[in-house]
Write a protein that holds these residues in place. Structure first.
Motif, PDB file in Angstrom:
ATOM      1  N   LEU A  70      23.131  34.644  -3.348  1.00 22.91           N
ATOM      2  CA  LEU A  70      22.563  35.586  -4.313  1.00 22.91           C
ATOM      3  C   LEU A  70      21.747  34.869  -5.384  1.00 22.91           C
ATOM      4  O   LEU A  70      20.719  35.382  -5.834  1.00 22.91           O
ATOM      5  CB  LEU A  70      23.674  36.409  -4.962  1.00 22.91           C
ATOM      6  CG  LEU A  70      24.296  37.490  -4.095  1.00 22.91           C
ATOM      7  CD1 LEU A  70      25.455  38.146  -4.828  1.00 22.91           C
ATOM      8  CD2 LEU A  70      23.267  38.518  -3.699  1.00 22.91           C
ATOM      9  N   GLY A  74      17.834  35.356  -6.145  1.00 24.42           N
ATOM     10  CA  GLY A  74      17.388  35.716  -7.489  1.00 24.42           C
ATOM     11  C   GLY A  74      16.026  35.148  -7.823  1.00 24.42           C
ATOM     12  O   GLY A  74      15.245  35.767  -8.549  1.00 24.42           O
ATOM     13  N   TRP A  77      13.509  37.382  -6.161  1.00 23.38           N
ATOM     14  CA  TRP A  77      13.460  38.659  -6.872  1.00 23.38           C
ATOM     15  C   TRP A  77      12.674  38.533  -8.172  1.00 23.38           C
ATOM     16  O   TRP A  77      11.871  39.390  -8.514  1.00 23.38           O
ATOM     17  CB  TRP A  77      14.877  39.154  -7.125  1.00 23.38           C
ATOM     18  CG  TRP A  77      14.959  40.466  -7.843  1.00 23.38           C
ATOM     19  CD1 TRP A  77      15.419  40.669  -9.093  1.00 23.38           C
ATOM     20  CD2 TRP A  77      14.566  41.746  -7.349  1.00 23.38           C
ATOM     21  NE1 TRP A  77      15.349  42.000  -9.411  1.00 23.38           N
ATOM     22  CE2 TRP A  77      14.828  42.686  -8.358  1.00 23.38           C
ATOM     23  CE3 TRP A  77      14.019  42.194  -6.151  1.00 23.38           C
ATOM     24  CZ2 TRP A  77      14.552  44.036  -8.204  1.00 23.38           C
ATOM     25  CZ3 TRP A  77      13.754  43.532  -6.013  1.00 23.38           C
ATOM     26  CH2 TRP A  77      14.014  44.434  -7.020  1.00 23.38           C
TER      27      TRP A  77
END
Length: 88
Positions: A70, A74, A77
């Protein structure tokens, strides 16, 4: 033709990139340390027959791998959101 996002198009994008980069680095370091500790505890507890501790260590290992994944996602993102911000 040089294709690169215009970070000047979003106010404070350089500060945002520095803050998010520092936080993601911190998360990755902690995740790797947690991964190492959980793997060691899993191996020791499995060898000694403590299956309850082995199960908890295995769960911690999977959580650490998920946290690292994750944190890596990130970055993608944040780059996506900064790219969208320059087009608004």
């Amino acid at each position: 033709m040089n294709v690169f996002p215009d970070f000047g198009g979003v106010g404070g994008a350089d500060d945002l990139r520095a803050i998010v980069g520092a936080l993601l680095t911190f998360v990755l370091i902690i995740a790797v340390l947690m991964l190492i500790v959980c793997a060691i505890v899993w191996a020791i507890s499995s060898a000694n027959g403590n299956y309850q501790a082995a199960t908890k260590a295995r769960t911690g290992l999977f959580v650490a791998v998920g946290a690292a994944a994750l944190a890596g996602a990130g970055v993608a993102w944040m780059n996506f959101l900064l790219n969208v911000g320059t087009r608004l």
